[in-house]
Enzyme design. Sequence first.
Site, PDB file in Angstrom:
ATOM      1  N   LYS A  43       0.837  -1.208   0.000  1.00  0.00           N
ATOM      2  CA  LYS A  43       0.000   0.000   0.000  1.00  0.00           C
ATOM      3  C   LYS A  43       0.866   1.249   0.000  1.00  0.00           C
ATOM      4  O   LYS A  43       0.649   2.166  -0.791  1.00  0.00           O
ATOM      5  CB  LYS A  43      -0.910  -0.045   1.229  1.00  0.00           C
ATOM      6  CG  LYS A  43      -1.901   1.103   1.304  1.00  0.00           C
ATOM      7  CD  LYS A  43      -3.151   0.709   2.074  1.00  0.00           C
ATOM      8  CE  LYS A  43      -2.977   0.813   3.575  1.00  0.00           C
ATOM      9  NZ  LYS A  43      -2.993   2.203   4.054  1.00  0.00           N
ATOM     10  N   ARG A  76      -9.058  12.479  12.172  1.00  0.00           N
ATOM     11  CA  ARG A  76      -7.636  12.202  12.440  1.00  0.00           C
ATOM     12  C   ARG A  76      -6.789  13.478  12.384  1.00  0.00           C
ATOM     13  O   ARG A  76      -7.103  14.402  11.645  1.00  0.00           O
ATOM     14  CB  ARG A  76      -7.127  11.119  11.447  1.00  0.00           C
ATOM     15  CG  ARG A  76      -7.903   9.812  11.648  1.00  0.00           C
ATOM     16  CD  ARG A  76      -7.514   8.753  10.654  1.00  0.00           C
ATOM     17  NE  ARG A  76      -6.137   8.334  10.795  1.00  0.00           N
ATOM     18  CZ  ARG A  76      -5.508   7.526   9.951  1.00  0.00           C
ATOM     19  NH1 ARG A  76      -6.144   7.059   8.895  1.00  0.00           N
ATOM     20  NH2 ARG A  76      -4.265   7.184  10.158  1.00  0.00           N
ATOM     21  N   SER A 118       6.609   9.349  12.465  1.00  0.00           N
ATOM     22  CA  SER A 118       5.621   9.069  11.419  1.00  0.00           C
ATOM     23  C   SER A 118       6.226   9.238  10.038  1.00  0.00           C
ATOM     24  O   SER A 118       6.721  10.307   9.682  1.00  0.00           O
ATOM     25  CB  SER A 118       4.433  10.029  11.592  1.00  0.00           C
ATOM     26  OG  SER A 118       3.697  10.105  10.399  1.00  0.00           O
ATOM     27  N   GLN A 139       4.532   9.297   7.435  1.00  0.00           N
ATOM     28  CA  GLN A 139       3.651  10.188   6.673  1.00  0.00           C
ATOM     29  C   GLN A 139       4.095  11.633   6.850  1.00  0.00           C
ATOM     30  O   GLN A 139       4.138  12.407   5.891  1.00  0.00           O
ATOM     31  CB  GLN A 139       2.208   9.992   7.123  1.00  0.00           C
ATOM     32  CG  GLN A 139       1.705   8.591   6.801  1.00  0.00           C
ATOM     33  CD  GLN A 139       0.270   8.362   7.210  1.00  0.00           C
ATOM     34  OE1 GLN A 139      -0.321   9.160   7.923  1.00  0.00           O
ATOM     35  NE2 GLN A 139      -0.289   7.253   6.772  1.00  0.00           N
ATOM     36  N   ASP A 184       1.409  -1.176  11.923  1.00  0.00           N
ATOM     37  CA  ASP A 184       0.164  -1.669  11.319  1.00  0.00           C
ATOM     38  C   ASP A 184      -0.082  -3.144  11.635  1.00  0.00           C
ATOM     39  O   ASP A 184      -1.187  -3.654  11.413  1.00  0.00           O
ATOM     40  CB  ASP A 184       0.198  -1.468   9.794  1.00  0.00           C
ATOM     41  CG  ASP A 184       0.185   0.012   9.422  1.00  0.00           C
ATOM     42  OD1 ASP A 184      -0.284   0.835  10.223  1.00  0.00           O
ATOM     43  OD2 ASP A 184       0.669   0.351   8.320  1.00  0.00           O
TER      44      ASP A 184
HETATM   45  C1  S3P Z   1       2.315   4.826   6.237  1.00  0.00           C
HETATM   46  C2  S3P Z   1       2.857   5.136   7.446  1.00  0.00           C
HETATM   47  C3  S3P Z   1       2.285   4.708   8.729  1.00  0.00           C
HETATM   48  C4  S3P Z   1       1.299   3.562   8.559  1.00  0.00           C
HETATM   49  C5  S3P Z   1       0.353   3.783   7.410  1.00  0.00           C
HETATM   50  C6  S3P Z   1       1.120   3.973   6.113  1.00  0.00           C
HETATM   51  C7  S3P Z   1       2.956   5.346   5.020  1.00  0.00           C
HETATM   52  O1  S3P Z   1       1.631   5.798   9.315  1.00  0.00           O
HETATM   53  O2  S3P Z   1       0.561   3.359   9.740  1.00  0.00           O
HETATM   54  O3  S3P Z   1      -0.509   2.674   7.262  1.00  0.00           O
HETATM   55  O4  S3P Z   1       2.657   4.845   3.909  1.00  0.00           O
HETATM   56  O5  S3P Z   1       3.781   6.261   5.129  1.00  0.00           O
HETATM   57  P1  S3P Z   1       2.470   6.845  10.220  1.00  0.00           P
HETATM   58  O6  S3P Z   1       3.677   7.173   9.457  1.00  0.00           O
HETATM   59  O7  S3P Z   1       1.627   8.069  10.429  1.00  0.00           O
HETATM   60  O8  S3P Z   1       2.739   6.086  11.489  1.00  0.00           O
END
Ligand code: S3P
Length: 413
Positions: free
Chosen positions: A19, A114, A157, A159, A302
């Site tokens: 993903k 969120r 994170s 993200q 996750d």
């Molecule tokens: C992800 C980072 C994670 C993860 C999410 C996908 C990504 O979140 O939980 O399912 O693709 O960068 P966080 O980075 O906010 O922990």
Amino acid sequence: MIVLSRRQYAGEFTVPGDKSITHRAIMFNGIADGEARIENALLGEDCLSTAACMRALGADVRVEGGTVCVRGNVLRDASCDCGNSGTTMRLLMGLIAGQRVNATLTGDASLSQRPMERVAKPLRLLGADIATADGRAPVTVRAAKLTGREVDTAAASAQVKSALLLAALGAEGETFVHESVKTRDHTERMLAAMGADIRVLGNTVRVKKSALRAVDIEVPGDISSAAYFMALGALLGETLCKNVGVNPTRTGILAAFDQMGVQYTLENQRTVCGEPVADIRVKKSDLKGIRLTKEIMPSLIDELPIIAVLCAYAEGESVITGAEELRIKESDRIKTTAAMISELGGEIMPREDGFIIRGQRRLAGGTADSCLDHRIAMSAAVALAASERGGEIKNAECVNISFPGFFDMLDRS
Ligand code: S3P
């Protein structure tokens, strides 16, 4: 409603594409020069949200069978519906800020709850003009000139880190992004392959203003999806998950397996498009309780719901701390994991930042509610498949967020 009963689940599985990598491959190629083919892309609802947003922003994104074809473009102003996908919204905040266009980002009821300031705040340090609605979506990004500087990600994170790296592509000068614990590094690997001026120095990433060129990507299987079939192997029989991404920033579950006493091997290890890949074989094992703390969390965040299920089937107590990030996932996963395991007869105590689980080497079964969270639904499925009397999952269709065909694959095993 899905009904599951105990039986031998074993065999070979090829889970869908990763993903995180699919989101990135669509987004980054959407602003790159040229055309790219993304093979084995995950066509779950979250990644389709990313495809729709990039289309709204002006990229040409077409789905042809299991392949996504992307032709990049100079982005235009747009309204983007990110659906249930936190990765879509958070990464787009940075990407859009870096490309100097105006956009509004909205999401479904879960995503609208969120936190988005964790991304907006550090982006503002680069000069981004971003407004949130009391810290949440809808998020409005207005075109503004960005300037590189040093920024810390307050949360561990990927993200947040990725949003900053994407914004830095359009910022004058150099940007340094520091993180206290290293999180998944798919963004860094892919941007480097696309010609960005990016360097990783320990837990710091330096990016200079760069344009991207399109690259074809073959997406490895998602270890977060393989985790359910790996867990089935540990509980019930032998499973082999083929073509799984084993990037070291994602393999915390294997460290948890080591502690738990799960017998597994990595076979056919190779590198595909800059990402380590392997086949993972897991054998039925006697499981022991484990201790997991803050430092390991980003590499298995996750997987914690399915790891908690394994802990319920282990002998002895498991203590999981430093996992407060679980509170802000698609559901409050400390609450929903604890509820699901209790509903199926396990002993689990939620704590502010994790759980204590009293493993009893068995679960009775019963009815579990996914609370509309895909990872809770799939963890419940594995819990029920190994339980004494089986049972049912309510709201199971949410598995389509990350793993369309999950129940068919389980059925065929
Ligand atoms: C992800 C980072 C994670 C993860 C999410 C996908 C990504 O979140 O939980 O399912 O693709 O960068 P966080 O980075 O906010 O922990």
